[in-house]
Design a protein around this motif. Structure first.
Motif, PDB file in Angstrom:
ATOM      1  N   SER A   1     -17.354  12.364 -51.767  1.00 66.21           N
ATOM      2  CA  SER A   1     -17.796  11.930 -50.001  1.00 66.21           C
ATOM      3  C   SER A   1     -18.829  11.698 -49.652  1.00 66.21           C
ATOM      4  CB  SER A   1     -17.551  13.196 -49.385  1.00 66.21           C
ATOM      5  OG  SER A   1     -18.259  13.979 -50.052  1.00 66.21           O
ATOM      6  N   ALA A   2     -19.293  10.570 -48.594  1.00 62.36           N
ATOM      7  CA  ALA A   2     -20.386  10.077 -48.215  1.00 62.36           C
ATOM      8  C   ALA A   2     -20.527  10.571 -47.341  1.00 62.36           C
ATOM      9  CB  ALA A   2     -20.389   8.713 -48.667  1.00 62.36           C
TER      10      ALA A   2
ATOM     11  N   VAL B   1     -28.610   9.134 -46.948  1.00 63.58           N
ATOM     12  CA  VAL B   1     -27.024   9.278 -47.350  1.00 63.58           C
ATOM     13  C   VAL B   1     -26.723  10.252 -48.183  1.00 63.58           C
ATOM     14  CG1 VAL B   1     -27.506   7.319 -48.949  1.00 63.58           C
ATOM     15  CG2 VAL B   1     -24.735   7.935 -48.239  1.00 63.58           C
ATOM     16  N   GLU B   2     -26.350  10.862 -48.282  1.00 66.58           N
ATOM     17  CA  GLU B   2     -25.388  12.166 -49.534  1.00 66.58           C
ATOM     18  C   GLU B   2     -24.326  11.776 -49.663  1.00 66.58           C
ATOM     19  OE1 GLU B   2     -25.545  16.753 -49.652  1.00 66.58           O
ATOM     20  OE2 GLU B   2     -24.884  15.891 -47.231  1.00 66.58           O
ATOM     21  N   VAL B   3     -23.827  11.657 -51.322  1.00 70.89           N
ATOM     22  CA  VAL B   3     -23.060  11.389 -51.844  1.00 70.89           C
ATOM     23  C   VAL B   3     -21.701  12.190 -52.816  1.00 70.89           C
ATOM     24  CG1 VAL B   3     -22.003   9.426 -52.625  1.00 70.89           C
ATOM     25  CG2 VAL B   3     -22.900   8.787 -51.226  1.00 70.89           C
TER      26      VAL B   3
ATOM     27  N   LYS C   1     -20.002   4.235 -55.144  1.00 74.01           N
ATOM     28  CA  LYS C   1     -20.759   4.972 -54.662  1.00 74.01           C
ATOM     29  C   LYS C   1     -22.156   4.364 -54.552  1.00 74.01           C
ATOM     30  CE  LYS C   1     -19.619   8.549 -57.723  1.00 74.01           C
ATOM     31  NZ  LYS C   1     -20.112   9.551 -58.792  1.00 74.01           N
TER      32      LYS C   1
ATOM     33  N   TYR D   1     -12.418   2.802 -49.481  1.00 69.69           N
ATOM     34  CA  TYR D   1     -13.870   3.844 -48.403  1.00 69.69           C
ATOM     35  C   TYR D   1     -13.308   3.971 -47.784  1.00 69.69           C
ATOM     36  CZ  TYR D   1     -17.114   1.038 -51.481  1.00 69.69           C
ATOM     37  OH  TYR D   1     -17.922   0.027 -52.818  1.00 69.69           O
TER      38      TYR D   1
ATOM     39  N   VAL E   1     -22.292   2.238 -51.819  1.00 72.01           N
ATOM     40  CA  VAL E   1     -22.990   2.994 -50.695  1.00 72.01           C
ATOM     41  C   VAL E   1     -23.992   3.026 -50.495  1.00 72.01           C
ATOM     42  CG1 VAL E   1     -22.796   5.086 -49.577  1.00 72.01           C
ATOM     43  CG2 VAL E   1     -20.321   3.975 -50.213  1.00 72.01           C
ATOM     44  N   ARG E   2     -24.881   3.766 -51.534  1.00 67.39           N
ATOM     45  CA  ARG E   2     -26.636   3.861 -51.481  1.00 67.39           C
ATOM     46  C   ARG E   2     -27.213   2.473 -51.802  1.00 67.39           C
ATOM     47  NH1 ARG E   2     -24.759   7.337 -56.154  1.00 67.39           N
ATOM     48  NH2 ARG E   2     -24.779   9.471 -55.654  1.00 67.39           N
TER      49      ARG E   2
END
Length: 212
Positions: A18-19, A118-120, A97, A67, A100-101
């Motif tokens: 999850s992100a 962002v928290e993955v 992942k 995504y 996304v970062r």
């Protein structure tokens, strides 16, 4: 007993993460906002537009990952986007992942550090790597399904399952069919006949393992 339609046998599932993306903006009266306002909602839209359009659930099937934007809430000053990230292939999952970062870093480079955070998080992994070393359990399940008078169809799960969690805790746990249809929809249902075949399969598995 957490599989899909009648006869399905599953020992592959998505790697899942999850992100949560938080975009911080700057609200200024729109009449004097030139070169000053930073609209968090617009930046969030920009982030989403940077993701590959064809890689969302609507356009994917089989072993194709995606995504998936599951939620969005925001104002000019703060907007939050929530995603789930899925792929059967572990390396592709890691790449998703990282991508996304990377996009978050690109927006920060353009708009200032801390604009986007962002928290993955990882949720579960593909149980295939835990089942493949003990494929005799798949052979037993196939025999049990067929002995119940059902054609066995091996299929990869485009989702997750408790079996994946159990597999990574030391109990390899493929799925046999539950027989349901239209999962997670308002028209979800399961035929009684399919439930009966699932019950028969469980009994056959017990019989086959008792004979070993």
């Amino acid at each position: 007993v957490d599989g899909g339609e009648l006869g399905e046998l599953e020992y592959e599932n998505f790697n899942a993460g999850s992100a949560r993306l938080v975009v911080n903006g700057l609200s200024i009266h729109p009449g004097s906002a030139k070169n000053a306002m930073l609209n968090a909602s617009l930046l969030a839209m920009e982030f989403h537009s940077m993701l590959p359009v064809e890689q969302n659930p609507r356009y994917t099937e089989g072993y194709e990952g995606f995504y998936h934007l599951t939620g969005m809430k925001g104002t000019v000053e703060e907007t939050v986007l929530s995603y789930i990230i899925r792929d059967h292939d572990r390396q592709k999952f890691e790449n998703r992942k990282a991508f996304v970062r990377q996009l978050a870093e690109e927006l920060n480079a353009e708009n200032g550090e801390g604009t986007v955070t962002v928290e993955v998080r990882d949720q579960y992994y593909n149980m295939r790597e835990k089942v493949e070393p003990v494929m005799h359990i798949i052979d037993i399940a196939k025999k049990a399904i067929e002995a119940s008078g059902v054609e066995c169809r091996v299929k990869a799960i485009r989702g997750g399952t408790d079996g994946a969690q159990l597999s990574f805790k030391g109990l390899p746990c493929p799925n046999i069919f539950a027989g349901g249809l239209n999962f997670h929809g308002r028209h979800e249902f399961v035929p009684v006949q399919s439930m009966e075949k699932a019950m028969m399969t469980i009994v056959k598995i017990a019989e086959l393992t008792a004979l070993r």
